[in-house]
Scaffold this active site. Structure first.
Site, PDB file in Angstrom:
ATOM      1  N   GLY A 216      27.089 132.283  80.641  1.00  0.00           N
ATOM      2  CA  GLY A 216      26.563 133.635  80.490  1.00  0.00           C
ATOM      3  C   GLY A 216      25.593 133.966  81.615  1.00  0.00           C
ATOM      4  CB  SER A 217      22.843 136.408  81.678  1.00  0.00           C
ATOM      5  OG  SER A 217      23.676 137.479  81.276  1.00  0.00           O
ATOM      6  CB  ILE A 218      21.651 130.781  82.777  1.00  0.00           C
ATOM      7  CG1 ILE A 218      22.960 130.022  82.555  1.00  0.00           C
ATOM      8  CG2 ILE A 218      20.867 130.952  81.483  1.00  0.00           C
ATOM      9  CD1 ILE A 218      22.754 128.572  82.105  1.00  0.00           C
ATOM     10  CE  LYS A 220      24.050 138.916  84.139  1.00  0.00           C
ATOM     11  NZ  LYS A 220      23.516 139.789  83.075  1.00  0.00           N
TER      12      LYS A 220
END
Length: 479
Positions: A216-218, A220
């Site tokens: 997921g967004s980690i 990013k």
């Protein structure tokens, strides 16, 4: 010699030759296999006739052998069994050794070549032979906080010293009691193993190093690093639409709960990371291109290759990317991107350590039976994914995530925490992530928290666990 006698002589010679070859094959080629076979009662009796060395954390044994009155003279015990089971594994009469019991088996059993002089001395003095000790890098307060935070969940916590790579915590749940597998009541041991095997997931699986999941967004943080490498700054304005139609498709990518990241449809990169804007990072990844994103991921160690700490760690991967649509989805940590919690902690640790990623290690020292040091681990550089300047910019951005954005639940009074949340979609309820480090200006601990199918967000499920782990370590350092 007549022909019949000659044939008999030749036959006998061939049989003797085959017998000698078979004996040599068994003694040389298959010796290790037969020695390690748990059905070999002679080997078992020999192993259990001497005291096995201890596995030690902070001066206290977390695995040790005690004398018994039965045929097997020593019993393996785990005083805090479930707390450290993800690290110790077990030493079983039936099922052999796993985890550190397996990785350090020769030293613990006393057969390590480095103990040769000790074995000769035992032989001449009549002293009972024994194994050496393995001293781990784990911090008891960190391990306890991590396991307590994960209670009732399937998940993992990894904590690292970012400046050395020392593993401060390696937690995995559900856990189990290795004492049940180390007993000498063979029926009871088999019953315990059957129960573990029937569980889903099997508690003997180490979620921190055996399994990998959509980050997921980690992820990013990786894309942000690639952007900074290409000349972006935290203040560079990037597109951040409410909805992004993925190139070449009719599929729309939305932000969390369909929200808009900004009224204008664009925002500074630091703000996009702070609120974890999906459309901004999907478009950013597309603009950077696959090579830039993949190269940066590989620089951080996400290259599909496993490694040893010395426990084996499954390799993390970006996966296949066939087109820009898949690149956009990959850039927010979905599609085929898969990472272990260990790898996630390494991302945070590299940023914390001025862009230098140290190789994680779990063993601090190896001790002979007389407690003299026979080996110790020297910190080793694993990779240098980004410059110190870029690491400073990432730290600024990740500190904003905790101070102002999705990671508020990781805030600690009087301590600046830098971090990133992640909420990964999958077939079931969302996975929840948090990676971070503290203090942001002089990092002493980097963490990754993963909760499988937690159902909430990384900010409300995983960030509070990270806060507890960081607090436990920093409080212990001050004490």
């Amino acid at each position: 010699m007549n022909a019949p006698l000659r044939r008999v002589a030749i036959s006998v010679l061939v049989l003797f030759t085959l017998l000698i070859l078979n004996i040599n094959y068994i003694q040389v080629v298959r010796s290790d296999e037969l020695r390690d076979d748990r059905r070999n009662t002679r080997v078992l009796a020999d192993e259990y006739s001497r005291e096995r060395g201890s596995i030690v954390v902070d001066g206290q044994p977390i695995a040790l052998s005690v004398p018994t009155d039965d045929r097997l003279k020593y019993l393996r015990q785990y005083p805090q069994g479930p707390l450290y089971a993800p690290v110790t594994g077990y030493y079983s009469v039936i099922y052999g050794a796993t985890r550190m019991e397996q990785e350090a088996n020769e030293l613990l059993a006393g057969t390590d070549d480095r103990l040769f002089v000790r074995r000769i001395s035992d032989l001449f003095t009549g002293r009972d032979p024994s194994g050496g000790d393995v001293v781990l890098t784990l911090d008891p307060a960190v391990q306890q906080a991590a396991m307590a935070g994960l209670e009732g969940q399937v998940g993992a916590v990894v904590a690292l010293d970012p400046t050395t790579g020392a593993v401060l915590g390696l937690a995995s749940t559900p856990t189990y009691d290795p004492n049940l597998l180390a007993g000498h009541d063979l029926d009871a041991v088999r019953d315990a193993a059957d129960l573990l095997e029937a569980a889903d997931p099997d508690p003997r699986t180490n979620q921190a190093i055996d399994e990998r999941y959509s980050p997921g967004s980690i992820f990013k943080v990786i894309v942000a690093a690639a952007a900074l490498e290409e000349g972006y700054t935290p203040e560079t304005v990037v597109p951040a639409p409410r909805i992004l139609q993925l190139p070449g498709t009719t599929t729309d990518l939305e932000n969390f709960n369909g929200s808009a990241c900004s009224e204008s449809g664009e925002q500074p990169l630091i703000d996009a990371l702070t609120i974890s804007c999906n459309t901004a990072f999907a478009q950013l990844g597309i603009d950077l291109g696959e090579d830039a994103v993949r190269d940066m991921a590989e620089a951080f160690g996400i290259d599909g290759e496993g490694f040893s700490i010395p426990l084996e760690v499954e390799g993390s991967t970006v996966g296949d990317i066939e087109n820009d649509a898949e690149l956009g989805v990959s850039s927010i940590g979905q599609q085929d991107v898969q990472v272990t919690p260990m790898q996630a902690a390494m991302i945070a640790a590299a940023v914390a350590n001025d862009g230098v990623l140290m190789k994680p290690y779990l063993v601090d020292q190896l001790l002979a039976p007389d407690l003299t040091v026979i080996d110790e681990t020297d910190p080793e550089v694993f990779a240098e994914p980004v410059s110190e300047a870029i690491a400073d910019q990432l730290t600024e951005m990740m500190a904003s995530v905790v101070a102002n954005g999705s990671g508020r639940a990781a805030r600690i009074s009087g301590v600046q925490v830098a971090g990133k949340t992640g909420t990964a979609e999958n077939a079931g309820p969302d996975h929840n992530w948090f990676i971070g480090f503290a203090p942001a200006d002089e990092p002493r601990i980097a963490v990754a928290v993963f909760v499988r199918n937690g159902g909430g967000t990384g900010g409300d499920v995983s960030a509070p666990i990270a806060r507890r782990v960081i607090e436990a370590y920093l409080d212990g350092q001050e004490g």
